[in-house]
Design a protein around this motif. Structure first.
Motif, PDB file in Angstrom:
ATOM      1  N   TYR A 252      27.623  64.422  -5.205  1.00 24.66           N
ATOM      2  CA  TYR A 252      26.393  63.996  -5.853  1.00 24.66           C
ATOM      3  C   TYR A 252      26.561  63.895  -7.367  1.00 24.66           C
ATOM      4  CZ  TYR A 252      26.008  68.820  -7.273  1.00 24.66           C
ATOM      5  OH  TYR A 252      26.267  70.038  -7.819  1.00 24.66           O
ATOM      6  N   GLY A 253      25.700  63.117  -7.933  1.00 26.51           N
ATOM      7  CA  GLY A 253      25.630  63.062  -9.384  1.00 26.51           C
ATOM      8  C   GLY A 253      26.440  61.926  -9.980  1.00 26.51           C
TER       9      GLY A 253
ATOM     10  N   ALA B 260      20.524  55.511  -2.051  1.00 24.34           N
ATOM     11  CA  ALA B 260      20.423  56.249  -3.310  1.00 24.34           C
ATOM     12  C   ALA B 260      21.810  56.328  -3.936  1.00 24.34           C
ATOM     13  CB  ALA B 260      19.861  57.648  -3.077  1.00 24.34           C
ATOM     14  N   GLU B 261      21.972  55.631  -5.035  1.00 25.15           N
ATOM     15  CA  GLU B 261      23.297  55.538  -5.648  1.00 25.15           C
ATOM     16  C   GLU B 261      23.834  56.887  -6.096  1.00 25.15           C
ATOM     17  OE1 GLU B 261      25.090  52.927  -5.742  1.00 25.15           O
ATOM     18  OE2 GLU B 261      23.649  51.426  -5.087  1.00 25.15           O
ATOM     19  N   LEU B 262      22.961  57.805  -6.333  1.00 29.85           N
ATOM     20  CA  LEU B 262      23.412  59.119  -6.792  1.00 29.85           C
ATOM     21  C   LEU B 262      23.757  60.044  -5.640  1.00 29.85           C
ATOM     22  CD1 LEU B 262      20.916  59.449  -9.718  1.00 29.85           C
ATOM     23  CD2 LEU B 262      23.381  59.185  -9.887  1.00 29.85           C
ATOM     24  N   LEU B 263      23.676  59.537  -4.442  1.00 28.94           N
ATOM     25  CA  LEU B 263      24.086  60.308  -3.266  1.00 28.94           C
ATOM     26  C   LEU B 263      25.189  59.542  -2.540  1.00 28.94           C
ATOM     27  CD1 LEU B 263      20.576  61.398  -1.910  1.00 28.94           C
ATOM     28  CD2 LEU B 263      22.152  62.727  -3.311  1.00 28.94           C
TER      29      LEU B 263
END
Lengths: 129, 167
Positions: free
Chosen positions: A61-62, A113-116
């Motif tokens: 993540y992140g 979700a691009e951050l996942l």
């Protein structure tokens, strides 16, 4: 738990992953045919192992993830190894030289979700038994 | 099972100003009605179990009266009488990222936001920076899934939300 290692520019870098999915399958290569007297032959040339691996967003993540950076480097490295080991420190034994398929790094966002980000890829043992 | 599932009142501390891609936006006088749900993102493991790999905050913003045209240029998505949805993947906030100390959130608005409303594209960014947290807004929270309540424990969202359980 899964250890991955890549060797880039003579430097080996290893990282531990708590994979979501790690499924091992044996694969074989055979020479098959029949003789002039119509006897079948089935010669085993070799066997290898193949692993389907999913490393999901709880690990990557992140926007600035060291594990994400590692996996991108792993995908593009010339030499890769894996080791199934729960040790928190890099294991000395049990490393297996592996290959991957061609193409871009196998990353897909979970539910858009691009951050996942989630990585799904297959590792194939290089040396046949 | 946590008692949080009984629809507690949530007070969301709205950032006074936010820097998005280097452009500062003030929220001092902006009136927004908001509701959101927080849900888990689950994936199936090899053994058939379920693992939470992330959390998604689905935020709905509604501006009943856009009386502040000055801000409209900065908030293209937040136009009068429009409802927009954002997906915010905030996964892990660390205590070191406290607002008031120029906190930088690792996860800001996710890339999925523009898919729902193209006008949100200008708000899509890698992260946003909270400069100050002063105002607070009362929200109604709808829980989905029992795991979502874990988010409200002290080590996850202490700087965004304050919460009370109705007596």
């Amino acid at each position: 738990m899964l250890w991955l290692k890549h060797i880039t520019g003579g430097t080996a870098t290893a990282m531990l992953f708590n994979e979501l999915f790690l499924h091992e399958r044996p694969i074989t290569k055979r020479k098959r045919g029949d003789t002039l007297r119509w006897n079948d032959f089935d010669h085993l040339l070799g066997k290898k192992r193949k692993w389907l691996i999913v490393i999901s967003a709880d690990e990557t993540y992140g926007a600035t993830s060291a594990k994400r950076d590692f996996l991108n480097a792993f995908w593009t490295a010339a030499e890769r190894e894996m080791c199934i080991d729960d040790s928190e420190t890099e294991p000395e034994e049990g490393w297996i030289r592996v290959a991957t398929e061609d193409g871009e790094v196998p990353i897909e966002p979970v539910e858009g979700a691009e951050l996942l980000p989630e990585y799904t890829f297959t590792l194939i043992e290089k040396s046949a038994a | 099972m946590s008692t949080w599932a009984t629809s507690p009142e949530i007070f969301w501390y709205v950032p006074r100003s936010v820097i998005v891609n280097g452009s500062q936006t003030h929220f001092d006088e902006l009136e927004i009605e908001s509701t959101f749900i927080i849900r888990t993102v689950n994936r199936t493991t090899q053994t058939g179990g379920s693992r939470i790999v992330g959390y998604v905050l689905e935020l709905t913003l509604f501006i009943p009266q856009n009386r502040y045209p000055y801000y409209q240029a900065d908030l293209l998505a937040l136009q009068n009488e429009k409802v927009v949805d954002l997906d915010v993947a905030f996964h892990f906030f660390s205590p070191q990222e406290a607002p008031g100390t120029s906190a930088v959130l690792d996860a800001g608005m996710s890339g999925s936001a523009p898919k729902r409303a193209l006008t949100l594209a200008n708000l899509s960014c890698e992260g946003w920076q909270i400069e100050n947290v002063e105002r607070r807004m009362r929200l109604v929270v709808k829980f989905k899934g029992t795991y979502s309540v874990e988010l409200f424990k002290s080590d996850v969202l202490p700087y965004f939300m304050n919460f009370t359980i109705p007596s």
